[in-house]
Design an enzyme around this catalytic site. Structure first.
Site, PDB file in Angstrom:
ATOM      1  N   PRO A 344      36.190  35.992  36.855  1.00  0.00           N
ATOM      2  CG  PRO A 344      37.755  37.676  36.447  1.00  0.00           C
ATOM      3  CD  PRO A 344      36.966  36.607  35.765  1.00  0.00           C
ATOM      4  CG  ASP A 520      34.075  38.148  32.896  1.00  0.00           C
ATOM      5  OD1 ASP A 520      35.065  38.559  33.525  1.00  0.00           O
ATOM      6  OD2 ASP A 520      34.142  37.306  31.971  1.00  0.00           O
ATOM      7  CG  HIS A 521      35.932  43.098  38.091  1.00  0.00           C
ATOM      8  ND1 HIS A 521      35.866  44.278  37.384  1.00  0.00           N
ATOM      9  CD2 HIS A 521      36.174  43.463  39.378  1.00  0.00           C
ATOM     10  CE1 HIS A 521      36.069  45.302  38.189  1.00  0.00           C
ATOM     11  NE2 HIS A 521      36.257  44.836  39.405  1.00  0.00           N
ATOM     12  NE  ARG A 522      37.430  37.083  32.232  1.00  0.00           N
ATOM     13  CZ  ARG A 522      37.262  35.984  31.524  1.00  0.00           C
ATOM     14  NH1 ARG A 522      38.315  35.308  31.098  1.00  0.00           N
ATOM     15  NH2 ARG A 522      36.056  35.541  31.227  1.00  0.00           N
ATOM     16  CB  VAL A 524      31.579  44.684  33.382  1.00  0.00           C
ATOM     17  CG1 VAL A 524      30.776  45.751  34.092  1.00  0.00           C
ATOM     18  CG2 VAL A 524      30.847  44.188  32.140  1.00  0.00           C
TER      19      VAL A 524
END
Ligand code: CAO
Length: 548
Positions: A344, A520-522, A524
């Site tokens: 993501p 990577d929004h998972r 950070v």
């Protein structure tokens, strides 16, 4: 009920043969002609069939045993019907014709090495390839008759990660080339034959070693090329289809298993002697395919849950030409898609005021000329990223989603995207935090040049924690780079431009560098991403802080 011996039948002239696979176990019920075990001669593999229907009660041999005609290999219980064992059923020779069992004609045996006026013939073998196998040849760099120096490039091979030249270990003349573009090579494969110049002592040594050494190293027989293909091409480690016409080596029981499981045997790597496909190989292949389907197919479509793109017939709109993708392009496409589908992505933008940095950089021009190193903005950006990664270590991780773990890295290696005529390559600068600006300038220039010359070694492209992709030398105001998984962030750098900046009382002309941080929004969160780019902007805005 009666007990019956299962014996080794006539093996078409072969004396002792080796048992390479046992296809039944005690207690198994077999039909007449079902395969009991497989033996391998020098030239052919042979399945020994059951002489009748019944139940196996005992096995008298194991894998690796040597057997000959008439040896009892197993016992079976039959219902008393006439035994066919004594009729010595003909073994089912498979793959190679029976005539292959004949002794080799004299002329095909390698000749002992001969003294030849200060030169000797050597077969050049493929050296270790950093652990890779079946690497395709993309270019043959020499021709028969060429005279070479030591280390001259013989062929270029290209793996998933890098292309590399295989250098000549000898000085001498190329006699015969044994590979062609597209062949897949592994360590120990034969590349070419050379007449190598030797001094007197070495020549004596070579004479003493013959013929055993010659049999190993020299083989100029007419079947050289075809036997090489038979040995090398089926050894695909990535389950790529065999080349057209390549033969599948497997016994009927294995073929039956593959049929039952719907496995395409031309895509299976054989682990048996001479790449023979065994039952375990079929199981491994099917398991691998299932895992891939569960993880999502890199090409989209089947497995990923994403419909594939159906192409129209473009020729209806005008003339078209098709060309195969280079391996590097295909690999890059797969990696990009894998990353895009799995991660993501969010991109955070920031402008860094590099007016002072630029003034300092320009002041170093003469020093750079003396050192033979060009100082571009890149080393400053590398250094600033190393500081930011140390201060915000949540960017220096990889996610192990299978084990639900975060892998924290205790080192700071940074990849730099390099635009090459062959596609995008990402060499890695190690321990950026421990290096000075000149060192980083020299190393990034050297790695970028190596990438363009296709001289990068796989190890030089591995281990990055973070990537910088700088399009600043080309142009653009901002972009959204794709994270280079399993890293969790990538910094895009666009072209610096003079902009009016409000200083509280008036606009000042300042040189602003656009930064685009994709993450990577998972791994950070957005606040940390803003902290990261703000920190970068501060560090680049006042490069003295890089020293703190
Ligand atoms: N703003 C303005 N000018 C810049 C700049 C920036 N952000 N970055 C570099 N420049 C200047 C340099 O100072 C140099 O100018 P001078 O010759 O006047 O000093 C010029 O642009 C060319 O620099 P460079 O490209 O040779 O060197 P670099 O260290 O900046 O970059 C490298 C090296 C390997 C990153 C670069 O050559 C490259 O390949 N970039 C493309 C990366 C890429 O393709 N990314 C996309 C990946 S996703 O598809």
């Amino acid at each position: 009920m009666s007990e019956q011996e299962i014996k080794v039948p006539d093996l078409g002239g072969a004396d002792e043969v080796e048992v390479i696979e046992i296809l039944v176990s005690p207690g198994d019920t077999v039909e007449a002609e079902d395969s009991i075990l497989t033996v391998e001669t020098d030239k052919a593999s042979v399945e020994l069939p059951s002489p009748g229907a019944g139940k196996i009660t005992k096995l008298s041999v194991k894998v690796g045993d040597k057997v000959k005609e008439g040896d009892v290999v197993a016992m079976m219980e039959t219902d008393g019907a006439a035994s066919a064992a004594d009729d010595e059923p003909e073994a089912e020779a498979e793959s190679e014709p029976a005539s292959d069992n004949k002794p080799e004609p004299e002329e095909s045996k390698p000749e002992p090495k001969k003294k030849s006026g200060g030169s000797r013939k050597e077969t050049v073998l493929v050296p270790p390839l950093d652990g890779m196998e079946d690497v395709p040849v993309i270019e043959v760099n020499v021709a028969e008759g060429d005279t070479l120096e030591v280390d001259a490039s013989l062929v270029t091979v290209e793996s998933d990660k890098a292309s590399m030249d295989i250098p000549s270990p000898y000085a001498g003349k190329v006699v015969k080339i044994l590979v062609a573009e597209g062949d897949k090579l592994s360590e120990g494969d034969k590349l070419l034959e050379m007449m190598v110049t030797v001094d007197g002592d070495e020549e004596e040594e070579a004479q003493d070693e013959a013929p055993a050494d010659t049999a190993e190293k020299s083989n100029s027989g007419p079947d050289e090329k075809s036997s090489k293909e038979a040995e090398v091409q089926p050894q695909s480690s990535t389950y790529e289809p065999l080349s057209p016409g390549a033969k599948v080596h497997a016994g009927p029981a294995v073929r039956k298993l593959a049929r039952e499981l719907g496995a395409d045997m031309t895509r299976i790597k054989g682990s048996g002697p001479k790449s023979r496909i065994l039952k375990d190989d079929v199981h491994d292949y099917v398991k691998n395919q299932l895992q891939q389907a569960q993880q999502g197919s890199p090409g989209g479509g089947a497995g990923s849950g994403i419909p594939g793109v159906k192409l129209p017939d473009f020729s209806q709109f005008g003339d078209v030409e098709r060309e195969p993708m280079s391996r590097m392009m295909a690999v890059t496409a797969t990696n990009m898609q894998r990353s895009w589908l799995n991660v993501p992505h969010v991109t955070q933008f920031e402008d860094a005021d590099i007016s002072d940095m630029e003034a300092f950089r320009k002041s170093q021009k003469t020093a750079g000329e003396k050192k033979g190193v060009k100082m571009t903005p890149l080393p400053f950006i590398l250094k600033a990223c190393a500081v930011a990664l140390a201060e915000l270590p949540q960017f220096n991780v990889s996610l192990d989603m299978e084990r639900k773990e975060v892998v924290h890295k205790q080192f700071i290696h940074i990849g730099i995207a390099v635009d090459t005529p062959n596609g995008l390559m990402v060499p890695v600068i190690r321990d950026v935090d421990q290096k000075g600006l000149w060192e980083l300038a020299a190393e990034s220039a050297e790695l970028a040049q190596k990438a363009r010359d296709r001289k990068l070694k796989p190890a030089e492209m591995q281990g990055a924690c973070f990537t910088i992709t700088s399009l600043g030398g080309i142009g653009g105001t901002a972009f959204t780079p794709i994270v280079n998984t399993p890293e969790v962030a990538i910094l895009g750098v666009s072209r610096a431009a003079m902009k009016p900046v409000w200083d509280g009382s008036e606009f000042q002309p300042r040189l602003m560098l656009p930064l685009s941080l994709s993450y990577d929004h998972r791994a950070v969160n957005g606040a940390d991403a803003a902290r990261f780019t703000t920190l970068l902007s501060q560090l680049l805005g006042d490069i003295r802080t890089l020293l703190l």
